[in-house]
Design a protein around this motif. Structure first.
Motif, PDB file in Angstrom:
ATOM      1  N   ASP A  93       0.843  -1.198   0.000  1.00  0.00           N
ATOM      2  CA  ASP A  93       0.000   0.000   0.000  1.00  0.00           C
ATOM      3  C   ASP A  93       0.881   1.251   0.000  1.00  0.00           C
ATOM      4  N   VAL A  94       0.284   2.362  -0.418  1.00  0.00           N
ATOM      5  CA  VAL A  94       0.999   3.635  -0.391  1.00  0.00           C
ATOM      6  C   VAL A  94       0.048   4.730   0.074  1.00  0.00           C
ATOM      7  N   GLN A  95       0.574   5.672   0.844  1.00  0.00           N
ATOM      8  CA  GLN A  95      -0.190   6.861   1.228  1.00  0.00           C
ATOM      9  C   GLN A  95       0.521   8.106   0.715  1.00  0.00           C
ATOM     10  N   TRP A  96      -0.206   8.924  -0.050  1.00  0.00           N
ATOM     11  CA  TRP A  96       0.265  10.249  -0.451  1.00  0.00           C
ATOM     12  C   TRP A  96      -0.399  11.254   0.478  1.00  0.00           C
ATOM     13  N   MET A  97       0.388  11.927   1.280  1.00  0.00           N
ATOM     14  CA  MET A  97      -0.148  12.929   2.191  1.00  0.00           C
ATOM     15  C   MET A  97       0.368  14.308   1.780  1.00  0.00           C
ATOM     16  N   THR A  98      -0.567  15.197   1.468  1.00  0.00           N
ATOM     17  CA  THR A  98      -0.223  16.574   1.151  1.00  0.00           C
ATOM     18  C   THR A  98      -0.391  17.396   2.419  1.00  0.00           C
ATOM     19  N   ALA A  99       0.728  17.831   2.984  1.00  0.00           N
ATOM     20  CA  ALA A  99       0.668  18.563   4.253  1.00  0.00           C
ATOM     21  C   ALA A  99       0.043  19.938   4.062  1.00  0.00           C
ATOM     22  N   VAL A 138      -3.807   4.441  -1.134  1.00  0.00           N
ATOM     23  CA  VAL A 138      -3.940   3.571  -2.296  1.00  0.00           C
ATOM     24  C   VAL A 138      -3.581   2.151  -1.885  1.00  0.00           C
ATOM     25  N   SER A 139      -4.554   1.257  -1.934  1.00  0.00           N
ATOM     26  CA  SER A 139      -4.300  -0.123  -1.532  1.00  0.00           C
ATOM     27  C   SER A 139      -3.539  -0.864  -2.615  1.00  0.00           C
ATOM     28  N   SER A 140      -2.809  -1.877  -2.206  1.00  0.00           N
ATOM     29  CA  SER A 140      -1.942  -2.625  -3.109  1.00  0.00           C
ATOM     30  C   SER A 140      -2.697  -3.201  -4.298  1.00  0.00           C
ATOM     31  N   ASN A 141      -3.946  -3.644  -4.057  1.00  0.00           N
ATOM     32  CA  ASN A 141      -4.662  -4.350  -5.129  1.00  0.00           C
ATOM     33  C   ASN A 141      -5.159  -3.449  -6.251  1.00  0.00           C
ATOM     34  N   ILE A 142      -5.047  -2.131  -6.102  1.00  0.00           N
ATOM     35  CA  ILE A 142      -5.437  -1.252  -7.203  1.00  0.00           C
ATOM     36  C   ILE A 142      -4.235  -0.546  -7.835  1.00  0.00           C
ATOM     37  N   ILE A 143      -3.026  -0.852  -7.348  1.00  0.00           N
ATOM     38  CA  ILE A 143      -1.832  -0.295  -7.977  1.00  0.00           C
ATOM     39  C   ILE A 143      -1.550  -1.077  -9.261  1.00  0.00           C
ATOM     40  N   PRO A 144      -1.501  -0.423 -10.415  1.00  0.00           N
ATOM     41  CA  PRO A 144      -1.293  -1.141 -11.676  1.00  0.00           C
ATOM     42  C   PRO A 144       0.053  -1.856 -11.700  1.00  0.00           C
ATOM     43  N   CYS A 145       0.061  -3.055 -12.263  1.00  0.00           N
ATOM     44  CA  CYS A 145       1.284  -3.847 -12.398  1.00  0.00           C
ATOM     45  C   CYS A 145       1.411  -4.334 -13.829  1.00  0.00           C
ATOM     46  N   ALA A 146       2.634  -4.583 -14.252  1.00  0.00           N
ATOM     47  CA  ALA A 146       2.885  -5.174 -15.561  1.00  0.00           C
ATOM     48  C   ALA A 146       4.124  -6.045 -15.451  1.00  0.00           C
ATOM     49  N   GLN A 147       4.218  -7.027 -16.362  1.00  0.00           N
ATOM     50  CA  GLN A 147       5.339  -7.965 -16.324  1.00  0.00           C
ATOM     51  C   GLN A 147       5.731  -8.332 -17.744  1.00  0.00           C
ATOM     52  N   LYS A 148       7.032  -8.353 -18.012  1.00  0.00           N
ATOM     53  CA  LYS A 148       7.501  -8.696 -19.352  1.00  0.00           C
ATOM     54  C   LYS A 148       8.988  -9.038 -19.303  1.00  0.00           C
ATOM     55  N   VAL A 163       1.188   0.739 -18.814  1.00  0.00           N
ATOM     56  CA  VAL A 163       0.151   0.930 -17.793  1.00  0.00           C
ATOM     57  C   VAL A 163       0.415   2.220 -17.029  1.00  0.00           C
ATOM     58  N   SER A 164      -0.654   2.862 -16.584  1.00  0.00           N
ATOM     59  CA  SER A 164      -0.557   4.157 -15.904  1.00  0.00           C
ATOM     60  C   SER A 164      -1.208   4.091 -14.539  1.00  0.00           C
ATOM     61  N   SER A 165      -0.655   4.838 -13.613  1.00  0.00           N
ATOM     62  CA  SER A 165      -1.232   4.937 -12.273  1.00  0.00           C
ATOM     63  C   SER A 165      -2.415   5.903 -12.276  1.00  0.00           C
ATOM     64  N   PRO A 166      -3.460   5.604 -11.506  1.00  0.00           N
ATOM     65  CA  PRO A 166      -4.577   6.538 -11.389  1.00  0.00           C
ATOM     66  C   PRO A 166      -4.299   7.689 -10.427  1.00  0.00           C
ATOM     67  N   VAL A 167      -3.147   7.665  -9.758  1.00  0.00           N
ATOM     68  CA  VAL A 167      -2.845   8.658  -8.736  1.00  0.00           C
ATOM     69  C   VAL A 167      -2.422   9.977  -9.377  1.00  0.00           C
ATOM     70  N   TYR A 168      -3.103  11.058  -8.999  1.00  0.00           N
ATOM     71  CA  TYR A 168      -2.723  12.406  -9.428  1.00  0.00           C
ATOM     72  C   TYR A 168      -1.850  13.027  -8.350  1.00  0.00           C
ATOM     73  N   THR A 169      -0.728  13.598  -8.748  1.00  0.00           N
ATOM     74  CA  THR A 169       0.173  14.221  -7.781  1.00  0.00           C
ATOM     75  C   THR A 169       0.242  15.716  -8.037  1.00  0.00           C
ATOM     76  N   LYS A 170       0.301  16.499  -6.955  1.00  0.00           N
ATOM     77  CA  LYS A 170       0.384  17.954  -7.083  1.00  0.00           C
ATOM     78  C   LYS A 170       1.622  18.363  -7.873  1.00  0.00           C
ATOM     79  N   THR A 171       2.746  17.718  -7.554  1.00  0.00           N
ATOM     80  CA  THR A 171       3.977  17.918  -8.311  1.00  0.00           C
ATOM     81  C   THR A 171       4.133  16.725  -9.247  1.00  0.00           C
ATOM     82  N   PRO A 172       4.183  16.916 -10.580  1.00  0.00           N
ATOM     83  CA  PRO A 172       4.257  15.780 -11.505  1.00  0.00           C
ATOM     84  C   PRO A 172       5.398  14.830 -11.145  1.00  0.00           C
ATOM     85  N   THR A 173       5.049  13.559 -10.878  1.00  0.00           N
ATOM     86  CA  THR A 173       5.998  12.607 -10.318  1.00  0.00           C
ATOM     87  C   THR A 173       5.846  11.240 -10.970  1.00  0.00           C
TER      88      THR A 173
END
Length: 290
Positions: A93-99, A138-148, A163-173
């Motif tokens: 899992d990941v947490q994006w916290m905007t202070a 963002v829970s682990s099961n919705i983080i996009p993955c790919a393998q090749k 594949v692209s992440s659905p997460v929008y970041t304030k600073t493009p990351t």
């Protein structure tokens, strides 16, 4: 046969400008911390790789003017703050916290055993430094993955392998977690305008050029500019590393502990606001984490 979309080498691959080991230190009882400043890598500020067991952890502390990104490698971390937000982020899992203009929070191990996570601090543009605090859990099961071709990627932010992440970041990351099997190779595109770096979690890899010496776990590699990153795993064990890229803000940075502003006067004002519980820190006067 190599896939042209994935394995095509770059005309101008990024090379490794600097590499350094992030050393471990004990911080209090039950907390093992690797800490590195990233101040020359606008918009990145800090990298922390920590392992905690009870009673260790990071008790109530403030932030202003930046984002913290907490990515759990193993175990569970309780995140709680004075906005009333409380959650447990688990392996993957990941947490994006905007202070924003101010937050006081705590990050503590949930349950017995050892819990490991990586946290990145990312600067906010001046126009966003005083916005209201925000969270994206963002829970682990919705983080996009790919393998090749022996390479697996988890796309926490940005895009990789189509594949692209659905997460929008304030600073493009861009925030990518790669695992490479022995013998695998990688050619990952990075926008030329982005500053970027690699952090090796485990294993041993070759980055930038085949003539480069292998790099082992807990090293940060600062990359120069170019089309993308070439990497190879010529060892007998899996290689796991993070690749991060960010659009530079090109603004002054003044950092004091967990506060990140653009000038000394703004830092002075932040210290005053926090000490007097005002201008964004009001809820901290009577708040204590559980």
């Amino acid at each position: 046969m190599d896939s042209p979309a994935f394995q095509k080498p770059f005309q101008k691959p990024r090379s490794v400008m600097t590499r350094f080991l992030v050393k471990s230190q004990q911080v209090g009882d039950g907390t093992d911390l690797r800490e590195s400043e990233l101040s020359s890598l606008d918009p990145f500020l800090m990298l922390f790789h920590f392992s905690v067991t009870k009673p260790g952890g990071f008790s109530d502390h403030p932030h202003r003017g930046c984002e913290t990104v907490t990515y759990v490698i193993k175990g569970s971390i309780m995140c709680e703050d004075f906005t009333g937000h409380r959650c447990v982020i688990r392996t993957g899992d990941v947490q994006w916290m905007t202070a924003g203009k101010g937050i006081i929070h705590a990050e503590m191990p949930e349950g017995e055993g050892t819990h490991t996570a990586i946290q990145i601090w990312i600067n906010l543009p001046h126009k966003d430094k005083m916005i209201e605090p925000q969270h994206k859990d963002v829970s682990s099961n919705i983080i996009p993955c790919a393998q090749k071709d022996g390479v697996e990627v988890r796309v926490l932010a940005g895009e990789a392998m189509g594949v692209s992440s659905p997460v929008y970041t304030k600073t493009p990351t861009m925030f990518l977690d790669f695992t490479m099997n022995p013998g695998a190779r990688l050619h990952q595109k990075i926008p030329d305008s982005c500053n970027s770096f690699v952090y090796v979690i485990e294993g041993e890899g070759i980055f930038g050029s085949l003539v480069s010496s292998p790099v082992t776990a807990h090293h940060v590699l600062v990359l120069d500019h170019g089309d993308g990153l070439n990497a190879w795993n010529k060892s007998l064990n899996p290689l796991r590393f993070l690749l991060l890229g960010g659009q530079p803000l090109n603004e002054p940075v003044k950092q004091y502990r967990t506060f990140v502003m653009c000038s000394q006067s703004e830092i002075d004002k932040t210290v005053e606001d926090f000490s007097q519980f005002k201008n964004g820190f009001e809820k901290g006067k009577d708040w204590r984490s559980q």
